[in-house]
Design a protein around this motif. Structure first.
Motif, PDB file in Angstrom:
ATOM      1  N   HIS A  33      -8.303   2.849   6.173  1.00  0.00           N
ATOM      2  CA  HIS A  33      -8.902   4.049   5.689  1.00  0.00           C
ATOM      3  C   HIS A  33     -10.177   4.019   4.955  1.00  0.00           C
ATOM      4  O   HIS A  33     -11.094   4.710   5.393  1.00  0.00           O
ATOM      5  CB  HIS A  33      -8.119   4.882   4.425  1.00  0.00           C
ATOM      6  N   VAL A  68     -10.308   2.346  -6.681  1.00  0.00           N
ATOM      7  CA  VAL A  68      -9.451   3.337  -7.026  1.00  0.00           C
ATOM      8  C   VAL A  68      -9.090   4.103  -5.780  1.00  0.00           C
ATOM      9  O   VAL A  68      -7.733   4.532  -5.866  1.00  0.00           O
ATOM     10  CB  VAL A  68     -10.501   4.605  -7.786  1.00  0.00           C
ATOM     11  N   MET A  69      -9.719   4.268  -4.755  1.00  0.00           N
ATOM     12  CA  MET A  69      -9.246   4.790  -3.563  1.00  0.00           C
ATOM     13  C   MET A  69      -7.881   4.092  -3.106  1.00  0.00           C
ATOM     14  O   MET A  69      -7.000   4.327  -2.606  1.00  0.00           O
ATOM     15  CB  MET A  69      -9.981   4.753  -2.590  1.00  0.00           C
ATOM     16  N   LYS A  70      -7.930   2.593  -3.240  1.00  0.00           N
ATOM     17  CA  LYS A  70      -6.822   1.877  -2.770  1.00  0.00           C
ATOM     18  C   LYS A  70      -5.764   1.814  -3.768  1.00  0.00           C
ATOM     19  O   LYS A  70      -4.445   1.979  -3.270  1.00  0.00           O
ATOM     20  CB  LYS A  70      -7.382   0.367  -2.763  1.00  0.00           C
ATOM     21  N   ALA A  71      -6.178   2.048  -5.051  1.00  0.00           N
ATOM     22  CA  ALA A  71      -4.894   2.142  -6.089  1.00  0.00           C
ATOM     23  C   ALA A  71      -4.242   3.260  -5.839  1.00  0.00           C
ATOM     24  O   ALA A  71      -2.886   3.640  -6.295  1.00  0.00           O
ATOM     25  CB  ALA A  71      -5.513   2.124  -7.443  1.00  0.00           C
ATOM     26  N   VAL A  72      -4.946   4.608  -5.277  1.00  0.00           N
ATOM     27  CA  VAL A  72      -3.999   5.968  -5.259  1.00  0.00           C
ATOM     28  C   VAL A  72      -3.736   5.977  -3.574  1.00  0.00           C
ATOM     29  O   VAL A  72      -3.185   6.893  -3.273  1.00  0.00           O
ATOM     30  CB  VAL A  72      -5.109   7.111  -5.277  1.00  0.00           C
ATOM     31  N   GLY A  73      -3.655   4.790  -2.890  1.00  0.00           N
ATOM     32  CA  GLY A  73      -2.695   4.660  -1.791  1.00  0.00           C
ATOM     33  C   GLY A  73      -3.690   4.581  -0.567  1.00  0.00           C
ATOM     34  O   GLY A  73      -3.123   4.491   0.628  1.00  0.00           O
ATOM     35  N   ALA A  74      -5.119   4.450  -0.414  1.00  0.00           N
ATOM     36  CA  ALA A  74      -5.695   4.293   0.667  1.00  0.00           C
ATOM     37  C   ALA A  74      -5.533   2.812   1.524  1.00  0.00           C
ATOM     38  O   ALA A  74      -5.354   1.780   0.663  1.00  0.00           O
ATOM     39  CB  ALA A  74      -7.242   4.161   0.131  1.00  0.00           C
ATOM     40  N   LYS A  75      -5.269   2.837   2.587  1.00  0.00           N
ATOM     41  CA  LYS A  75      -4.925   1.531   3.294  1.00  0.00           C
ATOM     42  C   LYS A  75      -6.440   0.940   4.032  1.00  0.00           C
ATOM     43  O   LYS A  75      -7.327   1.771   3.631  1.00  0.00           O
ATOM     44  CB  LYS A  75      -4.304   1.775   4.747  1.00  0.00           C
ATOM     45  N   ASN A  76      -6.310  -0.249   3.904  1.00  0.00           N
ATOM     46  CA  ASN A  76      -7.751  -0.917   4.362  1.00  0.00           C
ATOM     47  C   ASN A  76      -8.497  -0.132   5.463  1.00  0.00           C
ATOM     48  O   ASN A  76      -9.594   0.054   5.721  1.00  0.00           O
ATOM     49  CB  ASN A  76      -7.417  -2.386   4.969  1.00  0.00           C
ATOM     50  N   VAL A 108      -7.686  -5.096  -4.415  1.00  0.00           N
ATOM     51  CA  VAL A 108      -7.766  -3.838  -5.419  1.00  0.00           C
ATOM     52  C   VAL A 108      -7.934  -4.114  -6.771  1.00  0.00           C
ATOM     53  O   VAL A 108      -8.675  -3.661  -7.506  1.00  0.00           O
ATOM     54  CB  VAL A 108      -6.324  -3.258  -5.131  1.00  0.00           C
ATOM     55  N   PHE A 135      -4.518  10.302   1.832  1.00  0.00           N
ATOM     56  CA  PHE A 135      -4.123   8.986   2.290  1.00  0.00           C
ATOM     57  C   PHE A 135      -2.608   8.829   2.790  1.00  0.00           C
ATOM     58  O   PHE A 135      -2.427   8.016   3.645  1.00  0.00           O
ATOM     59  CB  PHE A 135      -4.424   7.957   1.431  1.00  0.00           C
ATOM     60  N   ILE A 189     -13.589   5.286   6.582  1.00  0.00           N
ATOM     61  CA  ILE A 189     -14.623   6.032   5.917  1.00  0.00           C
ATOM     62  C   ILE A 189     -16.154   5.641   5.951  1.00  0.00           C
ATOM     63  O   ILE A 189     -17.028   6.335   6.185  1.00  0.00           O
ATOM     64  CB  ILE A 189     -14.127   6.348   4.402  1.00  0.00           C
ATOM     65  N   VAL A 206       0.936  -1.184  -0.288  1.00  0.00           N
ATOM     66  CA  VAL A 206      -0.123  -0.055  -0.107  1.00  0.00           C
ATOM     67  C   VAL A 206       0.862   1.267   0.005  1.00  0.00           C
ATOM     68  O   VAL A 206       0.630   2.121  -0.649  1.00  0.00           O
ATOM     69  CB  VAL A 206      -0.994   0.021   1.234  1.00  0.00           C
ATOM     70  N   GLY A 230       1.268   3.843  -3.002  1.00  0.00           N
ATOM     71  CA  GLY A 230       0.990   5.372  -2.606  1.00  0.00           C
ATOM     72  C   GLY A 230       1.964   6.402  -3.128  1.00  0.00           C
ATOM     73  O   GLY A 230       1.452   7.594  -3.408  1.00  0.00           O
TER      74      GLY A 230
END
Lengths: 229, 423
Positions: free
Chosen positions: B337, B327-335, B416, A113, B341, A81, A85
């Protein structure tokens, strides 16, 4: 050691319980820093699978995949991750922007994030939107933007955390040729001006034209590799 | 970062206005029911206790037949009357004033009419302590006789006050003589000194303070009232006492005096229980909290349904946003996060439901209080304690978050690649 290395990588998908689909059948791909690589091939040739593995969102069933010499398989979910990121920016065919957020907020999302402070985030988002020529559209929502503009927002978002690698999956697939041209120009600039490594999965011959190298896939194998002048 | 997550969650809620509102409605119906019922329950409890406190004051207790108050009432062995030595009771330390009521049915003969006849028959005869008339108004209500008459005063013996119906039936007026016969051929000729003013039904609630109404002589229209001591001339020792009121000395602990009185009188053969304000208040508390708990339980079911509604909405939301999650995970969101949310999102819906529900619930209980108050002729309190409101709001947020826990967890676990591929 290249930036991205795939050695004899295979990928199998299980459909249901018994059917196994071989998406990649022993691939050797090496991508150097600063290259613009176009990955081409017909549907079902394994382009997307290859891109997912290069983007560290998937791992090969067998063979090796490494980024800057680090085996992806050896990384924990948490490390993956973090790697995604910071090192990799994604651009999708369908843009995949958050409909509920403004252009600027969409660009800020990856920075949220990473825990970057609001003020710094906002400034960087504006800078990036300026880079893609959308500083005047910062407060518009995606549904108020044209397809080309949306994809430029998506590119700005992909650049948010200043990644080394930009992965674009059919970035011009949903655009007219003029907008597509703008996007390709932008991607090219990312490599030439900012030293990013750009990988474009595409059907579009125009996209291949800006690439420094084209890798052609068929049935999960590399069938042709062309270095452009 | 949490602030940004709140923003993201709120955006997502407002983006799906219709569905979010329907979900919120599901929550606030439950919350409204819970808040209204608890608030009404508390208000009822407070109101009844205030009424009882108004009657008892801080220094008074009541002697009732043993076993006629409290849980032991159900044994079926309770007596209706008891024996009492009023003189002795008055001598117990801590007792300032004591007044008792005893009752018998006696043969009564009215005054001789012009044609030489007189009306006669059996009627209830009640002996009232003089102190009852002027010392315990909160229990008896304001006692009043019709103009030209009077109530008992200390030293009265051969006198009687008639209920309105009795006076009519016997054809007696103030100054007439009536004959009352007791046990063993004892009889007395009593002078009628007053006729009770009929208690005005409309204002009875103000003068008689609710539960003590039955004790009020003003309402027993077919009774003959005589001084307490006169009863013993007709029927001997008091073993027919209905109720005794005791006021303690200033500064004395009413519960201690009540215990002492109960012990001493029981030792002398009086089958009594001493009931203080705290006894009544406890009994009321037990009753109202049982009722409240029952009602809150029913409301809880409504709340549960609301919670399931939130869960359903969140599952749908996770499903239709699978790609967004990817998408959120692909741009760096952790589980964590993604989990946060989605939890905030469902929690916020619960909270909004809680706010709306609390306001509506309090409004509903205010309306109900007005109706109940008008119906029973009392001023009913609306209880909106800050703790009730805070607990409700925290509870509704937790309800939402809890209902969203499973969907949110599922969302955070989405791989993802699968999420990105999802169409």
């Amino acid at each position: 050691m290249s930036l991205l290395d795939l050695k004899d990588a295979t990928k199998d998908y299980k459909l249901g319980k018994t059917v196994i689909v071989r998406a990649l059948r022993g691939l050797d791909v090496h991508i150097e820093k600063g290259e613009i690589v176009a990955i081409m091939g017909p549907s079902g040739s394994g382009k997307s699978t290859l891109m997912h593995i290069l983007g560290c969102v998937d791992t090969p069933t067998a063979g090796e995949a490494s980024i800057e010499g680090t085996q992806i398989k050896s990384l924990s979910e948490r490390q993956l991750v973090a790697l995604r990121g910071r090192k990799i920016g994604f651009v999708f065919q369908t843009f995949n922007l958050m409909q509920t957020l403004s252009a600027q907020q969409n660009v800020e999302l990856p920075m949220i994030f990473q825990g970057i402070k609001k003020k710094e985030r906002a400034q960087r988002a504006l800078d990036l939107l300026t880079k893609v020529g959308l500083e005047r559209r910062a407060h518009h929502r995606p549904n108020e933007l044209s397809g080309g503009e949306r994809q430029r927002v998506a590119i700005a978002r992909a650049l948010a955390n200043d990644p080394d690698i930009l992965l674009a999956d059919e970035p011009t697939g949903n655009l007219d040729s003029e907008s597509g041209g703008t996007i390709l120009e932008l991607l090219k600039r990312m490599s030439t001006e900012y030293g990013k490594t750009v990988i474009i999965v595409t059907h579009d011959p125009d996209a291949a034209a800006i690439a420094t190298r084209t890798i052609r896939l068929h049935d999960g194998r590399v069938v042709e590799e062309v270095r452009n002048a | 970062m949490l602030k940004d997550f709140f923003m993201l969650a709120a955006r997502s809620i407002t983006h799906r206005k219709m569905r979010s509102w329907l979900t919120v409605i599901g929550v606030f119906i439950g919350i409204t029911a819970v808040v209204a019922l608890i608030s009404i329950g508390l208000g009822l409890d407070q109101t009844i206790k205030q009424q009882v406190a108004g009657v008892f004051g801080v220094d008074t207790f009541v002697l009732v037949p043993k076993g006629s108050f409290g849980p032991q009432r159900h044994t079926g062995t309770s007596a209706e009357e008891y024996a009492l030595d009023l003189q002795y009771l008055k001598s117990i330390p801590g007792v300032k004033v004591a007044a008792a009521v005893r009752q018998r049915t006696g043969f009564v003969q009215g005054p001789t009419k012009a044609d030489g006849t007189s009306t006669q028959g059996f009627l209830p005869v009640m002996g009232l302590s003089t102190e009852l008339m002027n010392e315990f108004e909160s229990f008896t209500g304001k006692l009043a006789v019709q103009p030209g008459g009077r109530l008992f005063v200390a030293g009265d013996v051969d006198v009687a006050v008639l209920g309105t119906d009795t006076a009519k039936r016997l054809g007696a007026k103030v100054g007439d003589s009536i004959l009352v016969a007791g046990d063993d051929k004892k009889e007395l000729t009593l002078t009628v000194v007053g006729i009770m003013k009929p208690s005005d039904e409309g204002t009875s609630s103000k003068t008689n303070r609710g539960f003590s109404a039955g004790m009020s002589p003003g309402q027993n229209k077919d009774t003959i009232y005589v001084p307490y001591d006169t009863m013993s001339l007709l029927w001997g020792k008091a073993n027919d006492v209905l109720v005794t009121l005791v006021r303690t000395q200033p500064g004395a602990d009413v519960n201690k005096v009540a215990d002492l009185v109960e012990k001493d009188l029981r030792a002398r053969g009086s089958e009594i229980s001493a009931i203080t304000y705290s006894d009544v208040s406890d009994a009321i508390g037990t009753m109202t909290s049982t009722v409240s708990a029952f009602l809150a339980g029913i409301a809880g079911i409504a709340l549960l349904v609301g919670g399931v509604g939130v869960m359903n909405t969140m599952f749908t939301s996770v499903l239709e946003r699978t790609k967004e999650i990817g998408v959120m995970k692909a741009v760096g969101a952790k589980n964590s996060h993604i989990l946060t949310i989605f939890l905030i999102e469902s929690g916020l819906m619960g909270l909004v439901g809680g706010v709306v529900g609390t306001l509506l619930g309090l409004g509903l209980s205010a309306v109900a209080s007005t109706f109940i108050g008008r119906f029973f002729g009392v001023h009913m309190a609306v209880v909106a304690s800050p703790s009730l409101i805070l607990i409700t709001l925290a509870g509704s947020f937790s309800l939402g978050a809890f209902a969203g826990l499973w969907p949110a967890w599922r969302a955070s676990r989405l791989p993802v690649v699968d999420a990105l591929r999802y169409e």
